[in-house]
Enzyme design. Structure first.
Site, PDB file in Angstrom:
ATOM      1  N   TRP A  53       1.954 -25.024  19.899  1.00 44.49           N
ATOM      2  CA  TRP A  53       3.391 -24.830  20.104  1.00 44.49           C
ATOM      3  C   TRP A  53       4.030 -26.027  20.783  1.00 44.49           C
ATOM      4  O   TRP A  53       5.152 -26.425  20.450  1.00 44.49           O
ATOM      5  CB  TRP A  53       3.651 -23.534  20.866  1.00 44.49           C
ATOM      6  CG  TRP A  53       3.301 -22.352  20.027  1.00 44.49           C
ATOM      7  CD1 TRP A  53       2.247 -21.504  20.176  1.00 44.49           C
ATOM      8  CD2 TRP A  53       3.979 -21.914  18.838  1.00 44.49           C
ATOM      9  NE1 TRP A  53       2.225 -20.568  19.166  1.00 44.49           N
ATOM     10  CE2 TRP A  53       3.273 -20.789  18.335  1.00 44.49           C
ATOM     11  CE3 TRP A  53       5.104 -22.362  18.153  1.00 44.49           C
ATOM     12  CZ2 TRP A  53       3.677 -20.118  17.187  1.00 44.49           C
ATOM     13  CZ3 TRP A  53       5.505 -21.688  17.001  1.00 44.49           C
ATOM     14  CH2 TRP A  53       4.788 -20.579  16.532  1.00 44.49           C
ATOM     15  N   ASP A  80       8.911 -23.755  27.957  1.00 47.24           N
ATOM     16  CA  ASP A  80       8.832 -22.745  26.896  1.00 47.24           C
ATOM     17  C   ASP A  80       7.898 -21.658  27.411  1.00 47.24           C
ATOM     18  O   ASP A  80       6.686 -21.852  27.488  1.00 47.24           O
ATOM     19  CB  ASP A  80       8.286 -23.374  25.615  1.00 47.24           C
ATOM     20  CG  ASP A  80       8.040 -22.351  24.505  1.00 47.24           C
ATOM     21  OD1 ASP A  80       8.343 -21.154  24.705  1.00 47.24           O
ATOM     22  OD2 ASP A  80       7.526 -22.749  23.442  1.00 47.24           O
ATOM     23  N   LYS A 110       7.083 -11.055  22.514  1.00 48.28           N
ATOM     24  CA  LYS A 110       5.741 -10.937  23.069  1.00 48.28           C
ATOM     25  C   LYS A 110       5.746 -10.116  24.363  1.00 48.28           C
ATOM     26  O   LYS A 110       4.966  -9.192  24.523  1.00 48.28           O
ATOM     27  CB  LYS A 110       5.143 -12.322  23.305  1.00 48.28           C
ATOM     28  CG  LYS A 110       5.055 -13.146  22.014  1.00 48.28           C
ATOM     29  CD  LYS A 110       4.547 -14.545  22.264  1.00 48.28           C
ATOM     30  CE  LYS A 110       4.676 -15.426  21.032  1.00 48.28           C
ATOM     31  NZ  LYS A 110       3.848 -15.000  19.904  1.00 48.28           N
TER      32      LYS A 110
END
Length: 362
Positions: free
Chosen positions: A103, A173, A197
């Site tokens: 990511w 993030d 999530k």
């Protein structure tokens, strides 16, 4: 409920059963309005109450200091990969990134489309099995910002502590571990997180941004990609993902009722311990992917001796009601995502299955 799966999906992920049941009760008619929340105007008082309650709860649970805006934006964290440099990387400046896995790499690739980037630290040489230590970070004091990915879902690594960057804006993030533990928001200029999530269903992305960073960007930045657009309108410039925000509000209530961020951390450390203990005591049958001091509380990644045995593990686990244990296609192996809403009972059941599978296949 007897037929609930053991849900270890990486995202969209498990939601608290109590929240799902409440949403079911309120689905057709919300707050005696004669209609579903999904059917009503986002400009109306009923929805606005939900909207601002979600913001207030997020501020409370994360202890967000004054001087920060909380925004609800669509497009997932992947859109933030672009919005960050579009808004915060002026021409002639450089943005620094820490390369910790899949990511972080995507965020770096996107930033390169809009300006100069540098790598402050990287664990690529170690197959992204670890988070670089804070002393490894090397970046110029005049960079536009330093970006980190707090938890890598694919590799199963997580920052245990965050750097103090002083005058340099730190951007995080936190899509896969927000609210899994208390954090010091004041260390960051921007925190962003897709909700799917730890906060709710897919559809809404949280952006927590320090107010001095909400500046008018270059004229070429589209209206919907500007933080000032959303900040001025309290995230109501256009139609927001109303049902996703409603669900997030209910999840935040659940988090508060279960001890807040500190309660989530205790719960998550216990859950992670169940699985890591099995891995560590398996005499090498299970092999943890991440180095021990970089292990994630959210995504436990591990491998077996060969791919055939891993396929057998997935097949047998699915037959017993376990879902989502196959590793990401880019790295293979196995992965158990144990976000906030995954019940401890599910994790204990997985640990028992792992022990039993080991005993039959060692």
């Amino acid at each position: 409920m007897a037929n609930r799966a053991y849900n270890f999906n990486a995202g969209p992920a498990a939601l608290p059963l109590e929240v799902l049941q409440k949403a079911q009760e309120q689905f057709v008619e919300f707050d005696n309005s004669g209609m579903s929340l999904m059917e009503m105007s986002h400009r109306g008082a009923i929805y606005e109450k939900v909207h601002f309650e979600a913001e207030a709860l997020l501020r409370e649970l994360l202890a967000i200091p004054d001087g920060y805006k909380v925004l609800f934006i669509q497009g997932g964290a992947s859109t933030q990969f672009a919005m960050i440099p579009m808004n915060l990387l002026p021409k002639g400046s450089t943005a620094a990134y820490v390369a910790t896995g899949s990511w972080a790499t995507k965020a770096i690739q996107e930033a390169k489309l809009f300006g100069e980037t540098s790598i402050a630290a990287s664990s690529e040489a170690d197959s992204y099995k670890r988070i670089p230590s804070i002393v490894e970070l090397a970046y110029s004091p005049d960079v536009a910002y330093l970006h980190i990915t707090s938890n890598e879902t694919i590799e199963g690594t997580q920052w245990s502590e965050f750097p103090d960057t002083g005058e340099v804006t730190l951007i995080g993030d936190m899509s896969s571990d927000i609210l899994c533990r208390p954090i010091d928001v004041s260390k960051f200029g921007v925190i962003y997180a897709g909700a799917q999530k730890n906060l709710g269903p897919s559809g809404v992305t949280i952006v927590i941004i320090r107010e001095d960073l909400i500046v008018k960007p270059a004229a070429s930045v589209p209206t919907m990609m500007r933080y000032d657009t959303h900040a001025k309108a309290d995230s109501l410039y256009n139609t927001p993902p109303t049902f996703a925000i409603y669900m997030m509000n209910e999840v935040l209530k659940w988090v508060k009722a279960n001890g807040g961020a500190a309660g989530m951390e205790a719960r998550n450390r216990e859950k992670a311990g169940f699985i890591y203990d099995v891995i560590d005591n398996s005499n090498g049958f299970y092999r943890g992917f991440a180095e021990k001091d970089s292990r994630s509380l959210m995504n436990v990644t591990f491998t077996l001796a060969n791919e055939e045995l891993e396929k057998q593990f997935v097949k047998e686990s699915e037959a017993q009601g376990f879902v989502g244990l196959k590793g990401h296609r880019s790295v293979g192996g196995l992965r158990a995502s144990i976000y906030n809403a995954v019940p401890p009972e599910s994790v204990r059941a997985l640990a028992s299955f792992m022990k039993e599978f080991h005993s039959r296949n060692a």
